[in-house]
Motif scaffolding. Structure first.
Motif, short mmCIF file in Angstrom:
data_model
loop_
_atom_site.label_atom_id
_atom_site.label_comp_id
_atom_site.label_asym_id
_atom_site.label_seq_id
_atom_site.Cartn_x
_atom_site.Cartn_y
_atom_site.Cartn_z
N GLY A 257 0.82 -1.20 0.00
CA GLY A 257 0.00 0.00 0.00
C GLY A 257 0.85 1.25 0.00
N PRO A 258 0.22 2.38 0.16
CA PRO A 258 0.95 3.65 0.09
C PRO A 258 1.88 3.83 1.28
CG PRO A 258 -1.33 4.03 0.73
CD PRO A 258 -1.21 2.57 0.41
N GLU B 49 3.73 5.49 4.48
CA GLU B 49 3.24 6.33 5.56
C GLU B 49 3.87 7.71 5.43
OE1 GLU B 49 3.67 4.57 9.40
OE2 GLU B 49 3.05 2.62 8.67
N GLU C 233 -10.75 18.17 5.78
CA GLU C 233 -10.81 16.95 5.00
C GLU C 233 -9.90 17.11 3.79
OE1 GLU C 233 -14.74 15.66 4.01
OE2 GLU C 233 -15.52 16.33 5.94
N PRO D 74 -8.10 14.62 0.77
CA PRO D 74 -8.07 13.26 0.23
C PRO D 74 -6.78 12.53 0.59
CG PRO D 74 -8.83 14.80 -1.44
CD PRO D 74 -8.37 15.62 -0.26
N HIS D 75 -6.93 11.32 1.07
CA HIS D 75 -5.83 10.41 1.41
C HIS D 75 -5.09 10.80 2.69
CE1 HIS D 75 -6.64 8.72 -2.49
NE2 HIS D 75 -6.39 9.89 -3.06
N PHE D 76 -5.60 11.78 3.42
CA PHE D 76 -4.99 12.20 4.68
C PHE D 76 -6.07 12.35 5.73
CE2 PHE D 76 -1.87 13.56 1.60
CZ PHE D 76 -0.66 13.31 2.22
N GLU D 77 -5.67 12.16 6.97
CA GLU D 77 -6.59 12.44 8.09
C GLU D 77 -5.98 13.53 8.96
OE1 GLU D 77 -6.62 9.61 11.60
OE2 GLU D 77 -5.67 8.31 10.08
N TYR E 268 -1.54 16.65 9.10
CA TYR E 268 -2.28 15.49 8.61
C TYR E 268 -1.37 14.26 8.63
CZ TYR E 268 -5.27 19.07 6.45
OH TYR E 268 -6.07 20.14 6.22
N ARG F 296 -0.99 10.47 6.63
CA ARG F 296 -1.42 9.70 5.44
C ARG F 296 -2.38 8.63 5.88
NH1 ARG F 296 1.05 9.14 -0.03
NH2 ARG F 296 -0.50 7.80 -1.00
N ALA F 297 -3.55 8.57 5.24
CA ALA F 297 -4.58 7.57 5.60
C ALA F 297 -4.26 6.23 5.00
CB ALA F 297 -5.94 8.05 5.13
#
Length: 126
Positions: A4-5, A7, A48, A50-53, A123, A125-126
């Motif tokens: 996966g992506p 961190e 919000e 994208p792809h981050f929290e 943020y 990375r999600a």
């Protein structure tokens, strides 16, 4: 090994005028006549992404020490003044100077304390 992506973290920050500073807001309305009193240009800072929290958000309040002359020169670099005809630019700068002359926080002062806010977003990375 993790699939996966990768961190990671992302930090975003930017400075903006402190909305509680009435004299700076008055200058802003002169320099940006098309922007309403309810200006929400910095509200687009999304929690919000994208792809981050969002991990953390802070507002840091501080003041920039700036001379009156430098403050006026800075306003002269704003796009609405740069594209204005010379007479309009002179009028707008005169109105900004009048704001500084009439505010209890700036009247008769060579050095000004210009309130600022720095928005900080962190943020993961999600």
């Amino acid at each position: 090994m993790r699939a996966g992506p990768p961190e990671g973290a992302l930090g975003l920050l930017w400075n903006r005028s402190d909305p509680t500073c009435t004299w700076d807001r008055a200058c802003h309305r002169i320099a940006h006549p098309a922007v309403s009193e309810a200006d929400a240009t910095t509200d687009g800072t999304a929690e919000e992404l994208p792809h981050f929290e969002l991990v953390r958000r802070e507002e840091i309040h501080w003041a920039e020490r700036i001379s009156r002359e430098r403050h006026l020169r800075r306003w002269a670099t704003v796009s609405s003044l740069l594209v204005a005809e010379e007479s309009t630019r002179a009028r707008m700068l005169g109105e900004i100077g009048a704001v500084l002359d009439s505010s209890v926080d700036t009247c008769g002062r060579e050095m000004l304390d210009l309130p600022q806010v720095t928005d900080v977003y962190v943020y993961r990375r999600a």
